[in-house]
Design a protein around this motif. Structure first.
Motif, short mmCIF file in Angstrom:
data_model
loop_
_atom_site.label_atom_id
_atom_site.label_comp_id
_atom_site.label_asym_id
_atom_site.label_seq_id
_atom_site.Cartn_x
_atom_site.Cartn_y
_atom_site.Cartn_z
N PRO A 101 0.81 -1.23 0.00
CA PRO A 101 0.00 0.00 0.00
C PRO A 101 0.84 1.27 0.00
O PRO A 101 0.59 2.19 -0.79
CB PRO A 101 -0.83 -0.13 1.29
CG PRO A 101 -0.92 -1.61 1.52
CD PRO A 101 0.41 -2.15 1.09
N THR A 102 1.85 1.33 0.87
CA THR A 102 2.67 2.54 0.94
C THR A 102 3.61 2.65 -0.26
O THR A 102 3.98 3.75 -0.66
CB THR A 102 3.48 2.56 2.24
OG1 THR A 102 4.13 1.29 2.44
CG2 THR A 102 2.57 2.85 3.43
N ARG A 103 4.00 1.53 -0.83
CA ARG A 103 4.85 1.58 -2.02
C ARG A 103 4.07 2.14 -3.22
O ARG A 103 4.63 2.91 -4.03
CB ARG A 103 5.39 0.20 -2.34
CG ARG A 103 6.39 -0.30 -1.32
CD ARG A 103 6.73 -1.75 -1.52
NE ARG A 103 7.65 -1.93 -2.62
CZ ARG A 103 7.98 -3.12 -3.10
NH1 ARG A 103 7.45 -4.23 -2.59
NH2 ARG A 103 8.84 -3.21 -4.09
N ILE A 104 2.82 1.77 -3.35
CA ILE A 104 1.99 2.31 -4.44
C ILE A 104 1.80 3.81 -4.25
O ILE A 104 1.87 4.59 -5.21
CB ILE A 104 0.64 1.58 -4.49
CG1 ILE A 104 0.84 0.13 -4.95
CG2 ILE A 104 -0.34 2.30 -5.42
CD1 ILE A 104 -0.39 -0.73 -4.85
N ILE A 105 1.58 4.23 -2.99
CA ILE A 105 1.45 5.66 -2.70
C ILE A 105 2.74 6.39 -3.06
O ILE A 105 2.72 7.48 -3.65
CB ILE A 105 1.09 5.88 -1.21
CG1 ILE A 105 -0.32 5.37 -0.92
CG2 ILE A 105 1.21 7.36 -0.84
CD1 ILE A 105 -0.68 5.36 0.55
N ALA A 106 3.88 5.79 -2.73
CA ALA A 106 5.18 6.40 -3.03
C ALA A 106 5.39 6.49 -4.54
O ALA A 106 5.92 7.50 -5.04
CB ALA A 106 6.30 5.59 -2.39
N LEU A 107 4.98 5.46 -5.27
CA LEU A 107 5.12 5.48 -6.74
C LEU A 107 4.30 6.60 -7.34
O LEU A 107 4.80 7.38 -8.17
CB LEU A 107 4.68 4.13 -7.32
CG LEU A 107 4.61 4.05 -8.85
CD1 LEU A 107 5.99 4.27 -9.46
CD2 LEU A 107 4.02 2.71 -9.29
N ILE A 108 3.03 6.71 -6.94
CA ILE A 108 2.15 7.77 -7.46
C ILE A 108 2.73 9.14 -7.11
O ILE A 108 2.77 10.05 -7.95
CB ILE A 108 0.73 7.61 -6.90
CG1 ILE A 108 0.10 6.31 -7.43
CG2 ILE A 108 -0.14 8.81 -7.27
CD1 ILE A 108 -1.22 5.95 -6.77
#
Length: 369
Positions: free
Chosen positions: A329-336
């Motif tokens: 979840p936090t990796r997807i947020i970081a990518l965006i």
């Protein structure tokens, strides 16, 4: 005050724009570094696990690698718990001369040897941290990172709406003119991710400036001195079979699942084995064990639960910066967030160019009047 902030936001943004664009784009790749590398270079990391065949002793694999690459001194090897994974060695002559080697743990065959300088994500990381310019690049990215902290905070102040204008500041008008749409993409998207960008840029400063790293330890430990993690001294003794013993002792002492990395090659220091606790609540949680070379006897433990508050906080810097702190979840947020951050210099420049084109028209109307 807003006029001053607006002027600083504009020109500091233009000055650091190219660097921010490069750092953000490379950072977006590094968020999923492991997954991308394992997908596009799977033969390096995966092997066919034969049924009812045990892995070869680690000491045999170490000997094979040492005989093949005798010019390299210090090294480490990473052993994954899954049966279909190769064992990855990292050999080093110096920081500029490193070699990744994948070995089949069942046959002892060297699958591939890859210079670190040619590894795709090594180049991406060099761009991200140093712009491939060494110490000069590190200084440039450090200054740009500090500027970006200011841009994030000043952008929030400039975005802050008046009471009668709040509703439109929270949404993008997709059907508006290009100029308005571009402004919304810059301001509205920037607002929604400003906390993430602030966390990423502040943690980035820890690598850029020693005093920021010291400030972190001062906050949690009460002293500016950063803790140095070094293996205890240990004179290497003659012996064999100790790498397998070290691996077995590490897994018996640290009973959770996770990859084990064993670092060796320095005759005056103990062999280090550290294990990644993949079941921990946050990423980058490691326990360290130190062993005597030649015998594999356990000399010392350094467990995560016994670390100082400053060291625990320091270990959180990397997962916060990469977004890996709470997994997918936090990796997807970081990518965006990284992709949006990469767009900000572009949309910001377009806002500036749009205003610049408007000025002569206004001046011409004044002359005619």
């Amino acid at each position: 005050m807003k006029k001053i902030l607006g002027w600083l936001h504009l020109w500091l943004g233009i000055a650091s724009g190219i660097v921010v664009l490069i750092v953000a784009l490379t950072g977006s790749l590094l968020v999923f570094e492991e997954e991308l590398e394992h997908t596009f270079h799977s033969s390096f990391f995966y092997v066919a696990a034969p049924a009812h065949v045990n892995r070869l002793p680690l000491d045999q694999l170490v000997t094979t690698v040492q005989e093949k690459y005798s010019g390299y001194k210090t090294a480490n090897m990473k052993i994954e718990p899954a049966g279909n994974r190769s064992i990855i060695f990292l050999l080093q002559k110096n920081k500029a001369n490193q070699l990744y080697i994948a070995v089949n743990p069942y046959t002892g065959h060297i699958i591939e040897a890859m210079p670190a300088s040619r590894r795709f994500f090594t180049i991406v990381l060099q761009l991200h941290r140093y712009l491939c310019m060494g110490a000069v690049g590190k200084a440039i990215t450090g200054i740009s990172c500090a500027i970006f902290v200011f841009l994030t905070l000043s952008g929030l102040i400039l975005w802050w709406p008046k009471r009668n204008n709040r509703k439109q500041r929270f949404r993008v008008k997709w059907k508006a003119s290009f100029k308005r749409l571009n402004w919304d993409l810059h301001a509205v998207f920037g607002f929604y991710i400003h906390l993430v960008l602030l966390a990423i840029s502040l943690t980035g400063l820890v690598w850029s400036y020693q005093w920021v790293n010291g400030l972190l330890f001062y906050t949690f430990n009460g002293g500016f001195k950063a803790e140095k993690v070094t293996p205890p001294p240990s004179i290497a003794r003659q012996g064999s079979g100790y790498f397998e013993k070290i691996y077995r002792t590490t897994n018996e002492t640290l009973v959770y699942d996770g990859p084990v990395t064993i670092t060796y090659g320095n005759d005056s220091l103990a062999i280090t084995a550290f294990k990644n606790n993949i079941a921990a609540s946050t990423a980058n949680t490691y326990d360290f064990l130190y062993f005597e070379a030649g015998t594999g006897n356990l000399l010392k433990k350094r467990l995560h639960k016994d670390e100082s508050a400053g060291m625990k906080a320091r270990r959180l810097v990397y997962p916060i910066h990469t977004g890996s702190i709470f997994g997918w979840p936090t990796r997807i947020i970081a990518l965006i967030s990284a992709l949006v951050a990469a767009s900000l210099p572009v949309t910001g420049l377009l806002i500036y160019l749009g205003r610049k084109k408007k000025q002569p028209i206004v001046a011409k109307k004044r002359v005619l009047a």
